[in-house]
Structure formats: structure tokens, C-alpha cells
Design an enzyme around this catalytic site. Structure first.
Site, mmCIF file in Angstrom:
data_model
loop_
_atom_site.group_PDB
_atom_site.id
_atom_site.type_symbol
_atom_site.label_atom_id
_atom_site.label_comp_id
_atom_site.label_asym_id
_atom_site.label_seq_id
_atom_site.Cartn_x
_atom_site.Cartn_y
_atom_site.Cartn_z
ATOM 1 N N CYS A 182 53.379 80.159 8.485
ATOM 2 C CA CYS A 182 52.648 81.399 8.188
ATOM 3 C C CYS A 182 51.979 81.266 6.825
ATOM 4 O O CYS A 182 52.621 80.915 5.836
ATOM 5 C CB CYS A 182 53.622 82.567 8.163
ATOM 6 S SG CYS A 182 52.841 84.155 7.754
ATOM 7 N N VAL A 183 50.666 81.512 6.779
ATOM 8 C CA VAL A 183 49.923 81.539 5.517
ATOM 9 C C VAL A 183 49.360 82.955 5.367
ATOM 10 O O VAL A 183 48.802 83.500 6.332
ATOM 11 C CB VAL A 183 48.780 80.497 5.524
ATOM 12 C CG1 VAL A 183 47.904 80.633 4.287
ATOM 13 C CG2 VAL A 183 49.358 79.081 5.624
ATOM 14 N N HIS A 211 39.837 68.391 14.721
ATOM 15 C CA HIS A 211 41.219 68.383 14.232
ATOM 16 C C HIS A 211 41.388 67.323 13.148
ATOM 17 O O HIS A 211 42.146 66.365 13.334
ATOM 18 C CB HIS A 211 42.186 68.140 15.399
ATOM 19 C CG HIS A 211 42.135 69.227 16.426
ATOM 20 N ND1 HIS A 211 42.663 70.479 16.195
ATOM 21 C CD2 HIS A 211 41.578 69.272 17.670
ATOM 22 C CE1 HIS A 211 42.468 71.234 17.268
ATOM 23 N NE2 HIS A 211 41.802 70.535 18.171
ATOM 24 N N LEU A 232 61.843 79.984 19.657
ATOM 25 C CA LEU A 232 61.850 81.394 19.268
ATOM 26 C C LEU A 232 60.494 81.812 18.697
ATOM 27 O O LEU A 232 59.782 80.997 18.147
ATOM 28 C CB LEU A 232 62.952 81.631 18.219
ATOM 29 C CG LEU A 232 64.329 81.175 18.705
ATOM 30 C CD1 LEU A 232 65.317 81.265 17.559
ATOM 31 C CD2 LEU A 232 64.766 82.027 19.890
HETATM 32 C C1 LIG Z 1 53.056 91.715 22.094
HETATM 33 O O1 LIG Z 1 52.957 91.281 20.763
HETATM 34 C C2 LIG Z 1 52.432 90.035 20.538
HETATM 35 C C3 LIG Z 1 52.377 89.653 19.197
HETATM 36 C C4 LIG Z 1 51.854 88.392 18.898
HETATM 37 C C5 LIG Z 1 51.394 87.519 19.894
HETATM 38 C C6 LIG Z 1 51.478 87.925 21.220
HETATM 39 C C7 LIG Z 1 51.003 87.019 22.314
HETATM 40 C C8 LIG Z 1 51.798 85.729 22.260
HETATM 41 N N1 LIG Z 1 51.377 84.756 21.584
HETATM 42 N N2 LIG Z 1 52.988 85.677 22.970
HETATM 43 C C9 LIG Z 1 53.746 84.524 22.988
HETATM 44 O O2 LIG Z 1 53.518 83.544 22.325
HETATM 45 C C10 LIG Z 1 54.923 84.556 23.904
HETATM 46 C C11 LIG Z 1 54.836 85.169 25.139
HETATM 47 C C12 LIG Z 1 55.959 85.119 25.981
HETATM 48 C C13 LIG Z 1 57.128 84.460 25.569
HETATM 49 N N3 LIG Z 1 57.199 83.874 24.341
HETATM 50 C C14 LIG Z 1 56.129 83.927 23.523
HETATM 51 O O3 LIG Z 1 56.196 83.338 22.290
HETATM 52 C C15 LIG Z 1 57.502 83.173 21.762
HETATM 53 C C16 LIG Z 1 57.762 81.675 21.651
HETATM 54 C C17 LIG Z 1 56.851 81.051 20.601
HETATM 55 N N4 LIG Z 1 56.976 81.734 19.319
HETATM 56 C C18 LIG Z 1 56.660 83.163 19.413
HETATM 57 C C19 LIG Z 1 57.569 83.864 20.408
HETATM 58 C C20 LIG Z 1 52.005 89.178 21.554
#
Ligand SMILES: COc1cccc(CC(=N)NC(=O)c2cccnc2OC2CCNCC2)c1
Length: 389
Positions: A140-141, A3, A389
């Protein structure tokens, strides 16, 4: 060196874990604003900074398109978050927001938007202190500009602009482990449309399960069952604020909402955020509320579907209705509004309803971070009251 950027930042470092001689709290003291770098950081020659005016339709469309094509995907690259323009306007314009914290990077010649990062102000209670912070999000990049080391300079630039407003702490989440998580949450999914979820590869048919048995397993009644359960309205803001503040005060890290925050973050906005209150039929007092936000995902490779309609558990407070019953009514509402899945993290009291309401564990974790604020040991998810979010 794993890192190289984060090792230069005022964040908990991995080699400090367990060092109880280090005090809890801010890592670096605030600086006089005259000592904050007045000019933007240097980008590689071909690129320039821009401020994205999310109110302007064309600018919002550029941000929407950049994120829709280049933002976070799941671990198997089958889905990508597809935040709507209206959602982004909501997420980026809370009370006290700064337009100059909506930062873009453009190619000098073509003016193409190729990167984005944002911050919004938030009052966050950490242990007993209320700390004014920036919530950093939507880094986002463009896929074609990865590993050009743009992210570190974008993080430094948003930090500089936050410092100019005399704010010295921040909070953010990531699906990856960086120095050093203050908490790590597991995410859980409740199938609402199991046939579609299996068809698009989000879920798999359980062993010894047929499709019709699976659909029956996740079936929900058509009507909510809690007496007095109704959509939240503007007139509910004072009572919901009292409920949510009392509830969130018990967590080690949580927002400190006032009525303007509640009006912005929890009052229903079509296709962005839904919230329901339980108004006691006898006393007409609001005793409970639940809320979820709408974050669809693009389905990257499927011939039948292109969008996964997902609800994300937001803030839920149950003082009279059992939390399980309140959340089951939220599932019923989501299903009625054609959501395919209802997602939740295992923070706050969520762990108490996940299994009983037939949520299944997701295949990843969401790590929470604080910038320039050290906690002596990480928090259990049940000690965390902050939903980003
Ligand atoms: C189903 O579609 C997806 C598209 C992109 C990533 C993921 C997996 C994921 N990374 N999910 C989460 O981060 C997540 C799972 C449950 C609740 N909140 C979440 O993330 C929120 C909060 C952080 N910013 C993104 C939305 C799923």
C-alpha cells in the site's frame, strides 16, 4: 514499456508464454546468504524504512489507518477494503513469522507512515514439491505518493529481507495482470442483505425484479440444517488438520498445513475468522468443516451506510455432507451474524456450489502469482487450493 520493473524480476515473462523448452520450477538458484545485499535499498531522500510492530497498539493503529484510507478499492472506487487491527494481527503473525517482514515507509520529518508491505512464511506445495515461500500482501502506497515508483523499491526490500531468511520463492495476488499469472480466478458474491447491497450500489435490482421479490429470492432459513454442525473448537484441530491436508493435497498449488497452522489459520477468532465442523452425531468423528474470514469494506459515498460487512470463503472440506449443504449452512451463519454479502473465488471445488447457492459473478478477477518459480502453463482455478487474505 508496460512492466519496466517486473521485466527485471525472476518471474514468468509474457514473451516466454508457451515456451516449453523452459523448465518448470525455480527460475534463479538460491544465493549464499553472504551474497544477499546486507543493507536496505535506497528510498527517495525524504523517506525512511521502519518496521511496524503490529503487537504495539499505536503502530497497529497507524497501519490500520494507512490501509483504511489508501488500500485496494473496487474498479468503480465505491468501496475500499477495511481490514481491522485484529485481522491484521492474525494475518501477520502466523507460526514462524518475522517482525522484520512487516515493513513501513515513513516521511523523515513528520514520521508519518506513508507506505506498507508485508510477507509471512508459508509451506506451499507446488505440484509435488513442498516449497517454503513468503506470502506477500498489503502492499500500500499513500494515495498522494502514487507513481513515485515507491512500489518497486518496496518489493525489492521485502524480497531482500525474505532472502536473508534463506527463502527464495513467494506467492501474491493482484487484481491487475502482471507478468505472469499462474491462475486467474473469478470472484462471486452471494447477497445476504440485498436491500442494503442495492442501496449502496454493490448490486443492482434485476430486470423485472421488485425489491420484495429480490429479498425473498435471497432469504435463508434461520437455522443450519446439517446434524452435528457446530463452531470449531481447539479439540478439533487434529481432525480438521487431517481433513484439510488430505483435501488440499489434490491441488497443484496449495498450503501444506500442520496442526499449528490449522490452529492459527482456522480456529475461530471473533470478527476475524469463523469456522464450523460437522461432528457425526453417532461416531463423533469430524467429517466436514467450513470457514470464512471477515473483511469489511468502507462504503465511500453513501448517506445511509459506511461499512459493508463481507465474509470471504476460506477453506471448506466436505467428505460426508454435500458441499452445497455445508456452504448453505455457512451462508445461514453469516446472515445470522449480520453479514451483508458472502464472497467466494471459483477455485478449489467452489465452482460446484456457486450458481446453485445463488452467487452472482463479480466484475473482476483475482490473479495469482509465484515469484521465482515458473509453471509451464497456468492452472485452472479448480487446480488451485490457496486462499490469500
Ligand atoms: C466490496 O469491496 C471491495 C473493496 C475492494 C476491492 C473489491 C473488489 C476486489 N478486488 N475483490 C477481491 O479481490 C476479492 C473478491 C473475492 C474474494 N477475495 C478477494 O480478494 C481477497 C484476496 C486478495 N486480497 C484481498 C481480499 C471489493
Amino acid at each position: 514499456k508496460k512492466h519496466p520493473f517486473w521485466e527485471t524480476q525472476p518471474v514468468g515473462q509474457f514473451n516466454e508464454i508457451g515456451d516449453s523448452t523452459l523448465p518448470e520450477g525455480p527460475i534463479e538458484a538460491p544465493k549464499p546468504l553472504s551474497e544477499v545485499r546486507p543493507e536496505s535499498y535506497n528510498l527517495p531522500g525524504a523517506y525512511e524504512w521502519t518496521t511496524c510492530d503490529i503487537d504495539d497498539d499505536a503502530a497497529a493503529a497507524e497501519v490500520y489507518n494507512l490501509l483504511s484510507n489508501n488500500y485496494v478499492e473496487d474498479d468503480e472506487n465505491m468501496f475500499r477494503f477495511n481490514y481491522s487491527k485484529e485481522f491484521l494481527r492474525w494475518a501477520l503473525r502466523p507460526p514462524g513469522y518475522f517482525k522484520q517482514w512487516h515493513i513501513g515507509v515513513r516521511v523523515k520529518g513528520s514520521k508519518k507512515l506513508v507506505a506498507f508491505i508485508t510477507a509471512v512464511p508459508a509451506k506451499i506445495k507446488v505440484r509435488k514439491e513442498i516449497v517454503l515461500m513468503a506470502e506477500v500482501n498489503f502492499l500500500c502506497v499513500h494515495k498522494k505518493l502514487r507513481s513515485k515508483r515507491l512500489a518497486p523499491v518496496m518489493i525489492k526490500e521485502v524480497t531482500r529481507r525474505v532472502h536473508l531468511e534463506n527463502i527464495w520463492q513467494a506467492s501474491y495476488t493482484a487484481g491487475v495482470v502482471l507478468p505472469t499469472p499462474i491462475s486467474t480466478c473469478q470472484y462471486w458474491h452471494r447477497s445476504l442483505n440485498p436491500k442494503k447491497l442495492i442501496d449502496v450500489g454493490f448490486s443492482r435490482l434485476g430486470a423485472r425484479m421488485t425489491m420484495s421479490r429480490t429479498m425473498k429470492l435471497y432469504k435463508l432459513s434461520e437455522k443450519t440444517i446439517t446434524p452435528g454442525f457446530r463452531k470449531m473448537e481447539l479439540r478439533d484441530v487434529p481432525e480438521v488438520t487431517r481433513l484439510v491436508c488430505k483435501y488440499l493435497a489434490q491441488f497443484e498449488v496449495a498450503p501444506n498445513f500442520d496442526e499449528y497452522d490449522v490452529e492459527h489459520w482456522i480456529l475461530p477468532k471473533a470478527d476475524v475468522v469463523d469456522s464450523y465442523v460437522v461432528e457425526s452425531p453417532v461416531t463423533h468423528v469430524v467429517t466436514d468443516f467450513c470457514s470464512f474470514y471477515t473483511l469489511p469494506s468502507s462504503i465511500l459515498m453513501n448517506s445511509n451506510y459506511s461499512i459493508l460487512k463481507a465474509a470471504y470463503s476460506f477453506y471448506n472440506v466436505a467428505t460426508k455432507t454435500p458441499l452445497i449443504q455445508l456452504m448453505n449452512d455457512a451462508l445461514i451463519i453469516a446472515k445470522k451474524n449480520d453479514y451483508d454479502v458472502f464472497n467466494a473465488l471459483d477455485l478449489m471445488y467452489n465452482e460446484s456450489f456457486l450458481k446453485e447457492l445463488k452467487f452472482g459473478p463479480g466484475d473482476g478477477h483475482l490473479h495469482y502469482y509465484l515469484y521465482n518459480y515458473r509453471l509451464c502453463q497456468p492452472l485452472k482455478p479448480s487446480e488451485l487450493g490457496l486462499v490469500l487474505l
